[in-house]
Design a protein around this motif. Structure first.
Motif, PDB file in Angstrom:
ATOM      1  N   SER A 183       0.830  -1.209   0.000  1.00  0.00           N
ATOM      2  CA  SER A 183       0.000   0.000   0.000  1.00  0.00           C
ATOM      3  C   SER A 183       0.869   1.265   0.000  1.00  0.00           C
ATOM      4  O   SER A 183       0.621   2.198  -0.767  1.00  0.00           O
ATOM      5  N   ARG A 184       1.899   1.291   0.842  1.00  0.00           N
ATOM      6  CA  ARG A 184       2.773   2.468   0.913  1.00  0.00           C
ATOM      7  C   ARG A 184       3.542   2.668  -0.394  1.00  0.00           C
ATOM      8  O   ARG A 184       3.709   3.794  -0.849  1.00  0.00           O
ATOM      9  N   ILE A 185       4.028   1.586  -0.980  1.00  0.00           N
ATOM     10  CA  ILE A 185       4.765   1.699  -2.245  1.00  0.00           C
ATOM     11  C   ILE A 185       3.841   2.194  -3.347  1.00  0.00           C
ATOM     12  O   ILE A 185       4.201   3.069  -4.132  1.00  0.00           O
ATOM     13  N   ARG A 186       2.605   1.680  -3.388  1.00  0.00           N
ATOM     14  CA  ARG A 186       1.639   2.117  -4.409  1.00  0.00           C
ATOM     15  C   ARG A 186       1.348   3.617  -4.244  1.00  0.00           C
ATOM     16  O   ARG A 186       1.351   4.367  -5.225  1.00  0.00           O
ATOM     17  N   LEU A 187       1.121   4.050  -3.013  1.00  0.00           N
ATOM     18  CA  LEU A 187       0.866   5.481  -2.751  1.00  0.00           C
ATOM     19  C   LEU A 187       2.073   6.331  -3.157  1.00  0.00           C
ATOM     20  O   LEU A 187       1.920   7.384  -3.778  1.00  0.00           O
TER      21      LEU A 187
END
Length: 197
Positions: A183-187
């Motif tokens: 999730s953090r990498i996608r954001l």
């Protein structure tokens, strides 16, 4: 969210120290290449960055053999344009991956399959002043975009793309759940794409 243990904090500190030492060594090698055309320094940078650039290109959807060829081109560009590198403006990793990003865009444009006579043969002409300025601006823009990310997102992007770690390896190193990492990498990637236009 679970609190980190002293062992996890110590592991993170060691990992951050190791990354800082690697970054300093890359700058040293890059300056040797820039100022002295040092082949041994280039061999070290090549060994580290070529597989990571290939991985970056493949993650971006480039087919394996083409990614390999592009990675080689990127590293040749690093050698040929080393005189443009300024450690005050960007890390070596940011500079190399900016070149890789531009190469990926060039390949995507070229993928309209030109006829063989349309392809450039022989040595690439030296960069024009305009190309040099554009590369420098993009490098600075990417560096600023990375710095603007929240620290937790920036750390994961650096581990995934510059450190060439899988999501699972990052989870093992940080103790974070796999879903949180993804999730953090996608954001972070969405923010970088937006910042880079």
């Amino acid at each position: 969210m679970s609190a980190s243990t002293p062992g996890q904090d110590q592991g993170r500190d060691k990992s951050a120290d190791r990354r800082a030492q690697e970054a300093a060594a890359w700058v040293e090698d890059m300056l040797l290449i820039r100022d002295h055309k040092d082949r041994e320094a280039f061999a070290r940078l090549f060994a580290h960055f070529a597989p990571r650039v290939k991985g970056f290109l493949m993650k971006s959807g480039t087919e394996g053999q083409l990614a390999e060829d592009c990675a080689q081109d990127v590293m040749v560009t690093v050698w040929r344009k080393a005189h443009l590198y300024d450690p005050a403006r960007a890390t070596v990793a940011t500079w190399v991956f900016t070149i890789a990003r531009n190469r990926r865009i060039d390949v995507a444009r070229r993928d309209r399959r030109p006829e063989p006579e349309d392809l450039g043969w022989g040595p690439e002409p030296d960069a024009t002043q305009e190309d040099s300025v554009a590369l420098q601006q993009e490098t600075e823009q990417l560096g600023a975009a990375l710095k603007a990310l929240p620290a937790k997102q920036r750390d994961l992007i650096e581990r995934a793309y510059f450190g060439d770690l899988s999501h699972k390896e990052i989870a093992e190193a940080t103790g974070l759940p796999l879903g949180t990492i993804k999730s953090r990498i996608r954001l972070a990637l969405d923010k970088l794409r937006h910042a880079m236009g």
